[in-house]
Design an enzyme around this catalytic site. Structure first.
Site, PDB file in Angstrom:
ATOM      1  N   TYR A 172      -2.240  -9.774   3.896  1.00 32.30           N
ATOM      2  CA  TYR A 172      -1.427  -9.754   2.677  1.00 32.30           C
ATOM      3  C   TYR A 172      -2.055  -8.815   1.652  1.00 32.30           C
ATOM      4  CZ  TYR A 172       1.121 -11.345  -1.454  1.00 32.30           C
ATOM      5  OH  TYR A 172       1.895 -11.389  -2.591  1.00 32.30           O
TER       6      TYR A 172
ATOM      7  N   SER B  27       0.471  -6.657  -6.231  1.00 36.66           N
ATOM      8  CA  SER B  27      -0.228  -7.891  -6.562  1.00 36.66           C
ATOM      9  C   SER B  27      -1.648  -7.566  -7.009  1.00 36.66           C
ATOM     10  CB  SER B  27      -0.281  -8.803  -5.331  1.00 36.66           C
ATOM     11  OG  SER B  27      -1.107  -9.926  -5.551  1.00 36.66           O
TER      12      SER B  27
END
Length: 261
Positions: A148, A138
């Site tokens: 995350y 990401s």
């Protein structure tokens, strides 16, 4: 005949990988938790493209289930030529608000599963002298936004390191680093993303087409779209204190650390 294995294959970017790989004639091994959705997708792809589709239901937080997927990846009798480590989810809210078991489950899917399956794939593919591994990371891997972001940073760096280790072996490794992508990712996390302007959103089919083109070129880090390429280039040179300062909004209870999958 090429065989590709995709985790998190029933939704979002993983589903799009499955659709495009089947369309180009790859046989598939589809991995996800929901057997009914796996079987429905497998039937759709068999009917549309005449490819062989194997379903492998697995909860990647379960080490035994993850081990079964790793065994399939490492098979010498039924070799897997492309592994797409896509499975993932994000948690609504900030790190300290969550029960640690939630954070451990997220880490197991985002990072540990990628570690285990990349190891299995890397060994098997190196032995054969061919293959490709795609680890869906990401743009969040370049910022500082909770667990995350940290897990995705791990995926990006692991991919870069493994790509260097396998250089010259015939095996490539690509970290795919998308930004916000139109999928069901944020709905499943119960996060309202309606305030984001449309220009920041990526189209999943285009994203996957571009990613597969980068894989074919042996690109180690694939960042889709000029917008996110520019953002990542800036994040690589901006001083980390400034990166941390601009990432603080992601720790608000109403936000989510993930970008989109």
């Amino acid at each position: 005949m090429t065989t590709s294995l995709v985790t998190g294959a029933t939704a979002g970017i993983g589903r799009e990988f499955a659709l495009q790989l089947a369309a180009r004639g790859d046989d598939l091994v589809l991995v996800a938790r929901d057997l009914a959705r796996l079987e429905a997708l497998a039937a759709e792809l068999r009917a549309a493209h005449g490819v062989d589709v194997e379903v492998l239901p697995a909860d990647l937080t379960d080490r035994r289930a993850l081990g079964a997927v790793a065994e399939r990846v490492a098979s010498t009798e039924r070799p897997v030529d492309l592994v797409v480590n896509n499975a993932g989810f994000s948690l609504k809210g900030s790190f300290l608000e969550h029960d640690i078991t939630q954070e451990e489950a997220q880490f197991d899917v985002l990072a540990r599963a990628v570690l285990v399956l990349s190891h299995a794939a890397g060994r098997a593919m190196r032995e054969r002298g061919r293959g490709a591994i795609v680890n869906v990371s990401s743009v969040a891997s370049f910022i500082a936004s909770g667990a995350y972001s940290a897990s995705k940073s791990y995926v990006t760096v692991l991919s870069e390191g493994l790509a260097s280790e396998l250089a010259g072996s015939g095996v490539t490794v690509t970290a795919l680093c998308p930004g916000f992508t139109h999928t069901e990712f944020h709905q499943r996390a119960d996060v309202d993303m309606s305030r984001l302007p449309e220009f920041v959103w990526l189209d999943a089919p285009r994203l996957v087409r571009d990613a597969l083109a980068d894989v074919a070129k042996g690109k180690v880090v694939s960042v889709p779209s000029p917008l996110y390429k520019a953002a990542v280039a800036a994040l690589r040179v901006i001083p980390r204190p400034l990166v941390r300062a601009t990432s603080r909004s992601a720790h608000r209870p109403s936000s989510v650390a993930g970008t989109g999958r």
